[in-house]
Every structure is written in structure tokens, then in C-alpha cells.
Design a protein around this motif. Structure first.
Motif, PDB file in Angstrom:
ATOM      1  N   PRO A  79      -4.680   5.623  -8.750  1.00 25.66           N
ATOM      2  CA  PRO A  79      -5.167   3.930  -8.904  1.00 25.66           C
ATOM      3  C   PRO A  79      -4.597   3.399  -8.909  1.00 25.66           C
ATOM      4  N   TYR A  80      -4.606   1.874  -8.732  1.00 27.37           N
ATOM      5  CA  TYR A  80      -3.537   0.798  -8.073  1.00 27.37           C
ATOM      6  C   TYR A  80      -4.204  -0.148  -9.480  1.00 27.37           C
ATOM      7  N   LYS A  81      -3.641  -1.483  -9.729  1.00 29.87           N
ATOM      8  CA  LYS A  81      -4.027  -2.553  -9.672  1.00 29.87           C
ATOM      9  C   LYS A  81      -3.659  -3.304  -8.718  1.00 29.87           C
ATOM     10  N   ASN A  82      -5.045  -4.844  -8.083  1.00 27.36           N
ATOM     11  CA  ASN A  82      -4.625  -5.374  -7.106  1.00 27.36           C
ATOM     12  C   ASN A  82      -3.754  -6.312  -7.765  1.00 27.36           C
ATOM     13  N   ARG A 124       2.094   1.506  -3.244  1.00 33.98           N
ATOM     14  CA  ARG A 124       0.892   2.066  -3.778  1.00 33.98           C
ATOM     15  C   ARG A 124       0.251   4.122  -3.430  1.00 33.98           C
ATOM     16  N   TRP A 134       0.816  -1.373   0.722  1.00 33.89           N
ATOM     17  CA  TRP A 134      -0.345  -0.133   0.045  1.00 33.89           C
ATOM     18  C   TRP A 134       1.111   0.839  -0.213  1.00 33.89           C
ATOM     19  N   HIS A 138      -7.394   1.971   5.403  1.00 37.39           N
ATOM     20  CA  HIS A 138      -7.834  -0.250   5.138  1.00 37.39           C
ATOM     21  C   HIS A 138      -6.380  -0.010   6.000  1.00 37.39           C
ATOM     22  N   ILE A 183      -6.597  -6.111 -11.091  1.00 31.82           N
ATOM     23  CA  ILE A 183      -7.574  -6.133 -11.615  1.00 31.82           C
ATOM     24  C   ILE A 183      -7.741  -4.178 -10.803  1.00 31.82           C
ATOM     25  N   GLU A 184      -7.874  -2.968 -11.857  1.00 28.21           N
ATOM     26  CA  GLU A 184      -7.674  -2.061 -11.372  1.00 28.21           C
ATOM     27  C   GLU A 184      -9.068  -1.271 -10.491  1.00 28.21           C
ATOM     28  N   PHE A 185      -8.647  -0.247  -9.538  1.00 31.38           N
ATOM     29  CA  PHE A 185      -9.403   0.106  -8.905  1.00 31.38           C
ATOM     30  C   PHE A 185      -8.786   1.643  -8.570  1.00 31.38           C
ATOM     31  N   LYS A 186      -9.118   2.517  -8.073  1.00 29.92           N
ATOM     32  CA  LYS A 186      -9.633   3.972  -7.421  1.00 29.92           C
ATOM     33  C   LYS A 186      -9.590   4.254  -5.660  1.00 29.92           C
ATOM     34  N   ASN A 187      -8.726   4.751  -5.259  1.00 29.11           N
ATOM     35  CA  ASN A 187      -9.466   4.494  -3.938  1.00 29.11           C
ATOM     36  C   ASN A 187      -8.855   6.013  -3.308  1.00 29.11           C
TER      37      ASN A 187
END
Length: 149
Positions: free
Chosen positions: A97-100, A49, A46, A116, A104-108
């Protein structure tokens, strides 16, 4: 930001307490070490990221020994402390933005990621305490209220 800062002071304190206990009980407790290293490796992922770097090659589960855990505790503390100092002047709602680990791409938001990470670690530290108790070892008091006292 003050709440997040306090959460991370607690996280660093709790990781240090877990590390000190694990250093004293020996390495026949692989399941405990695996959970602790997962906390530390996930923190590293994290952090990477949040820094806008690629975390896809970083493990989140690995069988590492206590020396590697001790090094990760020190590295994560240093990087997180610097990151939080620098973060004081940025937007906590900035999307990262990051990929798990499955690609899979996410934005948090920075805020949600930081919350988290703090909660994730505390969840697994609770599991470590359950495993220690099952092995007849006194659980480590890592309660937030103990920390602030």
C-alpha cells in the motif's frame, strides 16, 4: 525472480553509463540532467514504498546537479541490490500500500512495482538519448542486448 534480477542488473548498468556520459559533457544540458535525476528520484520513491516507508515528502522532479545524481546512483544501487537479495525469499505478489504524489492511495504487488521501475527508467533513458542526439552528442547504447553481451 531471475528475470527481475536481470532487469535490475541492466538498470544499474544503464544508470552508470548515463551518469558517466553526463559527467563528461558538462552541466549546460539541464533538461538532460533533470530527466536523469527524475529517474533516480523516482527509483528512490519506489524503493521507499517497497520498504513500507512514507514517500510523500520525497520529490520525483527536482533540479539537481551531477554530483547529486552520482550519489543517488550509488545509493539506489546499494539499496536495490540488498532489497533484491532479501526479496528472493518473499512473495512477489505481496501487495504494497502507498499514496502517490497527489495523496491517492493504491496497492500494487512487489512484482508490478519492480517491473514498473525498470520500465520507467528505460523510457526516460530513451528520452535522454533523444535529447543528446538533438544536441549533437552521440546517444548512449543502453540496449539490454548490449548489456548481456
Amino acid at each position: 525472480m531471475k528475470t527481475i534480477q536481470k532487469m535490475y542488473e541492466h538498470l544499474i548498468w544503464a544508470n552508470q553509463r548515463i551518469l558517466e556520459t553526463l559527467q563528461s559533457i558538462g552541466d549546460e544540458n539541464q533538461d538532460v540532467f533533470r530527466l536523469f535525476s527524475h529517474i533516480l528520484l523516482a527509483e528512490k520513491v519506489w524503493i521507499t514504498r517497497l520498504q513500507g516507508l512514507d514517500s510523500s515528502r520525497l520529490p520525483i522532479w527536482s533540479d539537481v546537479d551531477i554530483e547529486v545524481c552520482a550519489e543517488l546512483v550509488m545509493q539506489n544501487e546499494e539499496i536495490l541490490t540488498t532489497f533484491l537479495i532479501d526479496l528472493a525469499n518473499t512473495n512477489l505478489d505481496k501487495l504494497i500500500p502507498y499514496k502517490n504524489s497527489k495523496g491517492i492511495e493504491f496497492k500494487n504487488s512487489v512484482r508490478d512495482i519492480l517491473i514498473h521501475v525498470a520500465l520507467h527508467g528505460q523510457y526516460h533513458r530513451g528520452q535522454i538519448n533523444s535529447l543528446l542526439r538533438a544536441k549533437g552528442i552521440e546517444p548512449i547504447n543502453i540496449d539490454f542486448i548490449t548489456f548481456v553481451r
